[in-house]
Scaffold this motif. Structure first.
Motif, PDB file in Angstrom:
ATOM      1  N   GLN A  88       0.804  -1.222   0.000  1.00 44.15           N
ATOM      2  CA  GLN A  88       0.000   0.000   0.000  1.00 44.15           C
ATOM      3  C   GLN A  88       0.835   1.269   0.000  1.00 44.15           C
ATOM      4  O   GLN A  88       0.288   2.362   0.126  1.00 44.15           O
ATOM      5  N   VAL A  89       2.170   1.137  -0.155  1.00 41.75           N
ATOM      6  CA  VAL A  89       3.043   2.303  -0.085  1.00 41.75           C
ATOM      7  C   VAL A  89       4.066   2.277  -1.207  1.00 41.75           C
ATOM      8  O   VAL A  89       4.679   1.240  -1.476  1.00 41.75           O
ATOM      9  N   SER A  94      -7.305   5.559  -1.053  1.00 41.15           N
ATOM     10  CA  SER A  94      -7.886   6.423  -0.028  1.00 41.15           C
ATOM     11  C   SER A  94      -7.659   5.961   1.401  1.00 41.15           C
ATOM     12  O   SER A  94      -8.064   6.648   2.330  1.00 41.15           O
ATOM     13  N   SER A  95      -7.029   4.809   1.601  1.00 37.46           N
ATOM     14  CA  SER A  95      -6.778   4.348   2.973  1.00 37.46           C
ATOM     15  C   SER A  95      -5.545   3.451   2.999  1.00 37.46           C
ATOM     16  O   SER A  95      -5.019   3.057   1.957  1.00 37.46           O
ATOM     17  N   THR A  96      -5.124   3.114   4.204  1.00 42.02           N
ATOM     18  CA  THR A  96      -3.952   2.238   4.350  1.00 42.02           C
ATOM     19  C   THR A  96      -4.295   0.793   4.006  1.00 42.02           C
ATOM     20  O   THR A  96      -3.399  -0.012   3.782  1.00 42.02           O
ATOM     21  N   ALA A  97      -5.579   0.473   3.946  1.00 44.82           N
ATOM     22  CA  ALA A  97      -6.017  -0.857   3.516  1.00 44.82           C
ATOM     23  C   ALA A  97      -6.314  -0.818   2.018  1.00 44.82           C
ATOM     24  O   ALA A  97      -6.558   0.239   1.441  1.00 44.82           O
ATOM     25  N   SER A  98      -6.299  -1.962   1.392  1.00 43.35           N
ATOM     26  CA  SER A  98      -6.607  -2.053  -0.030  1.00 43.35           C
ATOM     27  C   SER A  98      -8.018  -1.551  -0.295  1.00 43.35           C
ATOM     28  O   SER A  98      -8.947  -1.853   0.449  1.00 43.35           O
ATOM     29  N   ASP A 101      -8.307   5.953  -9.374  1.00 43.02           N
ATOM     30  CA  ASP A 101      -7.034   5.554  -8.766  1.00 43.02           C
ATOM     31  C   ASP A 101      -6.130   6.753  -8.526  1.00 43.02           C
ATOM     32  O   ASP A 101      -6.063   7.664  -9.367  1.00 43.02           O
ATOM     33  N   TYR A 102      -5.408   6.747  -7.399  1.00 43.23           N
ATOM     34  CA  TYR A 102      -4.450   7.817  -7.120  1.00 43.23           C
ATOM     35  C   TYR A 102      -3.496   7.403  -6.010  1.00 43.23           C
ATOM     36  O   TYR A 102      -3.724   6.421  -5.292  1.00 43.23           O
ATOM     37  N   LEU A 103      -2.416   8.178  -5.874  1.00 44.52           N
ATOM     38  CA  LEU A 103      -1.504   8.106  -4.737  1.00 44.52           C
ATOM     39  C   LEU A 103      -1.623   9.417  -3.982  1.00 44.52           C
ATOM     40  O   LEU A 103      -1.907  10.462  -4.574  1.00 44.52           O
ATOM     41  N   GLU A 104      -1.346   9.370  -2.674  1.00 44.63           N
ATOM     42  CA  GLU A 104      -1.412  10.586  -1.867  1.00 44.63           C
ATOM     43  C   GLU A 104      -0.194  10.662  -0.957  1.00 44.63           C
ATOM     44  O   GLU A 104       0.177   9.675  -0.325  1.00 44.63           O
ATOM     45  N   ILE A 105       0.421  11.848  -0.915  1.00 41.72           N
ATOM     46  CA  ILE A 105       1.541  12.121  -0.015  1.00 41.72           C
ATOM     47  C   ILE A 105       1.104  13.240   0.916  1.00 41.72           C
ATOM     48  O   ILE A 105       0.651  14.295   0.458  1.00 41.72           O
TER      49      ILE A 105
END
Length: 194
Positions: free
Chosen positions: A11-12, A27-31, A54-58
């Motif tokens: 997830q990272v 949107s969360s630390t879980a799939s 779909d996206y990544l977030e920092i």
């Protein structure tokens, strides 16, 4: 930021720059349904975005705000539509954005600390679904924005000022403007912001 996007699972996407700006998938630390998929990359792995959600977030960090010259670069495999590669901020508080339009134009945009927009567009720069290296540069000393595709200069424009800063998160594969939008249909590998 230096995201190889080479983990292949989990997830990272880890930040190799030493700044600790690790990217969370979805949107969360879980799939969840907003997770991009791990696929084959330029070398190793990459992240495939579905163009829908779909996206990544920092998380926000002072190291994501630029005080002068900066570069945003990534390997991109684009498959259509208007899609965001990297975006920091939201409407009226956007630090920088790189996206590909439906016509294959690469747009490099950033906002000055006084609220003026700086935009350069490389028209028709990506016209197929192959991997391409995109590098967007603000050269403060030369007063210029530049877009490079596969190592060649694709566009340039005059640009001056100090980039805006904000406390917003950084997204990869989407941009925020009252909600997430302009989701990328394609894949990312080797994302760097320096």
């Amino acid at each position: 930021v230096a995201l190889a996007c080479d983990e292949g699972s989990g997830q990272v996407a880890a930040d190799g720059s030493g700044s600790g700006n690790h990217a969370r998938l979805g949107s969360s630390t879980a799939s969840d349904a907003s997770d991009p998929a791990w696929v084959a990359g330029v070398t190793g792995f990459a992240l495939q975005f579905d163009g829908t959600n779909d996206y990544l977030e920092i998380a926000d960090s002072p190291t994501l705000d630029m005080a002068g010259s900066f570069t945003v670069e990534a390997w991109v495999r684009y498959t259509g539509g208007t899609g965001t590669i990297v975006n920091k901020g939201s409407t009226s508080a956007r630090t920088y954005r790189v996206q590909v339009t439906g016509g294959g134009d690469v747009e490099f945009f950033w906002e000055t600390s006084s609220g003026s927009d700086r935009l350069v567009t490389a028209a028709g720069a990506i016209t197929d679904a192959a991997w391409h290296h995109v590098a967007c540069v603000y050269d403060q000393a030369a007063s210029q924005n530049r877009v490079y595709v596969d190592g060649g200069l694709a566009a340039s424009a005059g640009a001056t000022g100090t980039p805006a800063t904000n406390s917003k998160v950084l997204h990869l594969g989407a941009r925020y403007s009252s909600s997430l939008k302009d989701f990328l249909a394609g894949a990312l590998h080797g994302v760097r912001i320096t």
